[in-house]
Write a protein that holds these residues in place. Sequence first.
Motif, short mmCIF file in Angstrom:
data_model
loop_
_atom_site.label_atom_id
_atom_site.label_comp_id
_atom_site.label_asym_id
_atom_site.label_seq_id
_atom_site.Cartn_x
_atom_site.Cartn_y
_atom_site.Cartn_z
N SER A 42 44.38 -5.50 52.22
CA SER A 42 43.94 -6.78 52.02
C SER A 42 43.32 -7.58 53.48
CB SER A 42 45.07 -7.87 51.45
OG SER A 42 44.60 -9.07 51.05
N GLY A 49 39.45 -4.46 52.99
CA GLY A 49 39.81 -4.90 51.33
C GLY A 49 38.73 -4.07 50.86
N THR A 422 41.88 -12.77 48.30
CA THR A 422 42.21 -11.47 49.04
C THR A 422 42.92 -10.40 47.69
OG1 THR A 422 44.24 -12.03 49.97
CG2 THR A 422 41.96 -12.48 51.16
N LYS A 423 43.32 -9.49 48.08
CA LYS A 423 44.15 -8.67 47.14
C LYS A 423 45.63 -9.32 47.26
CE LYS A 423 41.59 -4.27 47.59
NZ LYS A 423 41.73 -2.78 47.80
N ASN A 424 45.88 -9.44 48.41
CA ASN A 424 47.32 -10.10 48.49
C ASN A 424 47.43 -11.40 47.71
OD1 ASN A 424 48.54 -7.85 49.95
ND2 ASN A 424 48.29 -9.11 51.99
#
Length: 480
Positions: A42, A49, A422-424
Amino acid sequence: MALVAVLKNYNKSFWTSNTIELFERWAWYGFYLAFPIFLVSSSETGALGFSNGEKGAIMGTGSALLYFLPVITGAIADKVGYKKILLLAFAIYASGFYMINIFNSYALVYFAFVWTCVGGAFFKPIISAMIAKTTNDETASIGFGIFYMMINIGGFIGPFIAGALLKLSYEYVFYMAIAAIGVNVLITMFFFKEPGREKDDSNLFQNIIQAFKNIWITLQNWKFVLFLVIMILFWTAFNQLYYSFGIFVDQWVDTSLVYNGLHAVWPWLAETIGDNGTISAVSMTSMDSFFIIVFQLMVSAFVMRFRPLAAMMGGILVLSGGLGLMFATQSGWLILLGVLIFALGEMGSSPKFTEYVGKIAPADKKALYMGTSFLPIAAAHKLAGWLSGDFYEGISDKYFLLQKEVAKRGLNFPADFSEEFTKNDFFSQAAEKMNMSQVELTNFLWKSYHPSNIWIVFSGIAVSAVVFLWLYDRFVIGKK
């Protein structure tokens, strides 16, 4: 005493070359084992990312060039001089690490990694040639053993330190790599002695053309070509240690039990390499080199009684078992056991590959065959990149599997990841909407989508290499 006597026969150039190799491996593996995690993690963690497909394309292309280009760069070094090419390689290395650290777009990072691999391609043929030039029939065996040991010492120290530096920032890993290359610049400038070269009246272009002609000569041997094609399977499976394993550990594996066990025995070490009570994926991966340092002599002594091809088959079969365990569980201790088994298989098979090529090569073409033996490694890197890309993502990537789950539940999220989402962010918000903690969500995805099934693919490729090698041994080599 016999060993001491042999060690005294090695000159200053031999030890200088081995020291350069150690620091180069320190820089490369310290960077390379963290690189896939840096590419896909992330973005708010300091990573990029990217998708696994983008990661696989970047790593597969660059690494393939790293093993293919020495056909050309070796000829250049022979013509221009080793010291000049070493300094050129280190300049490319350092600038490549710096660019990867500051770039954040896919195209620029792709270019920077390929650029860095070009530096590696200039470096790769020189040190092995120096070891060959500074040893003789009596000292070559131990000399190359020392060389292999230096590779693994550097290959352990670099990632081990990188795992500790990741607690601070990814950029410190790049600084470490640049610093190690800087040490090599100083060693090369002040201690490296240019070896004597045979007089050659041909120009550089003619040398490069001759290098390709030499490859073509070896490829006329269809049995050798068939062997190289089979070995692509082995190297493809083997390379998942670098391409997929770190990401798998980072996303799925609870290493807290490993941290607690290490902390009970050696608190300082656990606290140095650990972060928030866990051990990083990079540090876990570095144990492969550690196990090789510890066990290589014992494994070599054991497998020397077997034919090279038989030892290769046995080693690859053991490696496939380790590979399976590395991707089949969330247990940190079982993962480490898998890395140990993988390393034992690697020690039994990888050196025997080189030995086998040397044995089957005609006496007047051994150098040609050894050079050509890098081709399947190059091809396997490209294939490994593809396999660890969209293919791996569809089976084992945590964020991809979560996207499938939220789509099934009709939950709405932005279609693409960005600096704003983001991924997180996706994972934490999805966990909240699904009334789970992030640990519970990870375990839910593990049980629902079985990302561990990727072990069947990776181990299956390695086992298929064993099967084809057995058929090759039985019906091609054994055929009179």
